[in-house]
Design an enzyme around this catalytic site. Structure first.
Site, PDB file in Angstrom:
ATOM      1  N   ARG A  65       0.845  -1.187   0.000  1.00  0.00           N
ATOM      2  CA  ARG A  65       0.000   0.000   0.000  1.00  0.00           C
ATOM      3  C   ARG A  65       0.884   1.242   0.000  1.00  0.00           C
ATOM      4  NH1 ARG A  65      -3.458  -2.571  -1.787  1.00  0.00           N
ATOM      5  NH2 ARG A  65      -5.527  -2.996  -0.978  1.00  0.00           N
ATOM      6  N   HIS A 113       0.142  -0.660  -9.953  1.00  0.00           N
ATOM      7  CA  HIS A 113      -0.643  -1.538  -9.053  1.00  0.00           C
ATOM      8  C   HIS A 113      -1.027  -2.838  -9.773  1.00  0.00           C
ATOM      9  CE1 HIS A 113      -3.182  -1.398  -5.173  1.00  0.00           C
ATOM     10  NE2 HIS A 113      -3.153  -2.660  -5.596  1.00  0.00           N
TER      11      HIS A 113
HETATM   12  C1  OXD Z   1      -5.936  -5.942  -3.177  1.00  0.00           C
HETATM   13  C2  OXD Z   1      -5.250  -5.122  -4.198  1.00  0.00           C
HETATM   14  O1  OXD Z   1      -6.023  -5.505  -2.031  1.00  0.00           O
HETATM   15  O2  OXD Z   1      -5.353  -5.438  -5.398  1.00  0.00           O
HETATM   16  O3  OXD Z   1      -6.402  -7.043  -3.495  1.00  0.00           O
HETATM   17  O4  OXD Z   1      -4.571  -4.160  -3.860  1.00  0.00           O
END
Ligand code: OXD
Length: 311
Positions: A223, A275
């Protein structure tokens, strides 16, 4: 039961979920408002606030991802409705490959060779043995634990960290504040796989970065909020010459997409991916969603998210 699905490609998910759950009526957020309001269950990824507020008799929510931060931070989230998240539905293996690539990127000097190529510079670097390249993994949930084991299986000494004590085969496990300090002091690559909670926000900051050995590298498929970006840029230093931090491979950012003017884009020792480290494999995820919805409907015990803990 009526299930409302909201995610990119919602029609695909709706049709596949309907095949797995013939007893359910599965709709997407494109359905009429009256149908949406009568939903018993939501299966959602980053829903808009209004969609969470609409249903009046909601019995459960399935988060179509592993991290629940976006859902828990959504002001429309009704309180007291149980939430189930996807467990590792195959994402861990994909994230593990991403991390293995990133660790090798630094351990085998691909970052240096890339920069040398820009100057047509033919210069070989001595290989640092894997045994001398300890890797730290912060976060030993379903994903972190699997990734730590995959990196350990590649021959790297792996140190894992979690808030409470854990034990994993082939991984030296640390916990608590003292454990974090012990891990940081010895790792050459630091991998972030913690959830986004108030306790983990900016866990990578000026202080923790300065606790890493000089020349360490950062790998973040977790994150964006885990990292204090100003401190990261400071530790990287400017230009091609390696600063205290050798480089960073980053897949997650506090605001996504990463703004075009963000200095990380053009930093010569930063690699950015959008991501993509752990896309959710549809089949396994749908099996888990169907299983959770059946358990909700049957009133069976089910492993739900603890909103106070944030995961
Ligand atoms: C998840 C993401 O939390 O893709 O699955 O970040």
């Amino acid at each position: 039961m009526r299930v409302l699905v909201h995610i990119d490609d919602a029609e695909l998910w709706r049709d596949a979920l309907a095949r797995r759950l013939p007893e359910a009526e599965v709709i997407t957020s494109a359905a009429p408002e009256s149908a949406r309001r009568a939903a018993d269950y939501l299966a959602v990824w980053k829903p808009p606030e209004w969609l969470l507020r609409e249903p009046t008799a909601l019995k459960g929510i399935v988060n179509l991802g592993a991290g629940v931060d976006a859902l828990l931070n959504n002001p429309g989230l009704p309180s007291g409705v149980p939430i189930v998240k996807l467990r590792d539905a195959g994402m861990a293996e994909l994230i593990g490959d991403y991390v293995r690539y990133a660790v090798l990127h630094f351990q085998r000097d691909f970052d240096r060779y890339r920069r040398q190529q820009a100057h047509a510079e033919w210069r070989e670097h001595a290989v640092v043995d894997k045994a001398d390249w300890p890797v730290g993994v912060l976060g030993l949930g379903a994903i972190g634990a699997k990734v730590a084991s995959m990196v350990a299986a590649d021959g790297f000494p792996v140190h894992g960290w979690s808030r409470s004590p854990k034990s994993l085969e082939a991984v030296t496990c640390h916990h608590g504040d003292a454990g974090l300090a012990a891990l940081l002091a010895r790792v050459r690559s630091l991998v972030l796989l913690l959830p986004d909670t108030p306790a983990t926000r900016h866990i990578v900051n000026a202080e923790t970065l300065s606790a890493l050995p000089a020349g360490a590298s950062l790998i973040n498929p977790g994150r964006g909020t885990l990292v204090d970006e100003a401190a990261l840029l400071e530790a990287l230093g400017e230009g091609e010459r390696e600063g205290r931090l050798r480089g960073a491979v980053l897949d997650a950012f506090p605001e996504e997409p990463l703004a075009a003017e963000n200095p990380l884009w053009s930093h010569p020792r930063v690699w950015i991916t959008p991501h993509m480290a752990g896309p959710t494999p549809l089949g396994a995820a749908l099996d888990q969603v169907a299983e959770a919805l059946r358990a909700f409907a049957a009133g069976e015990p089910i492993d739900t998210v603890d909103p106070a803990a944030g995961y």
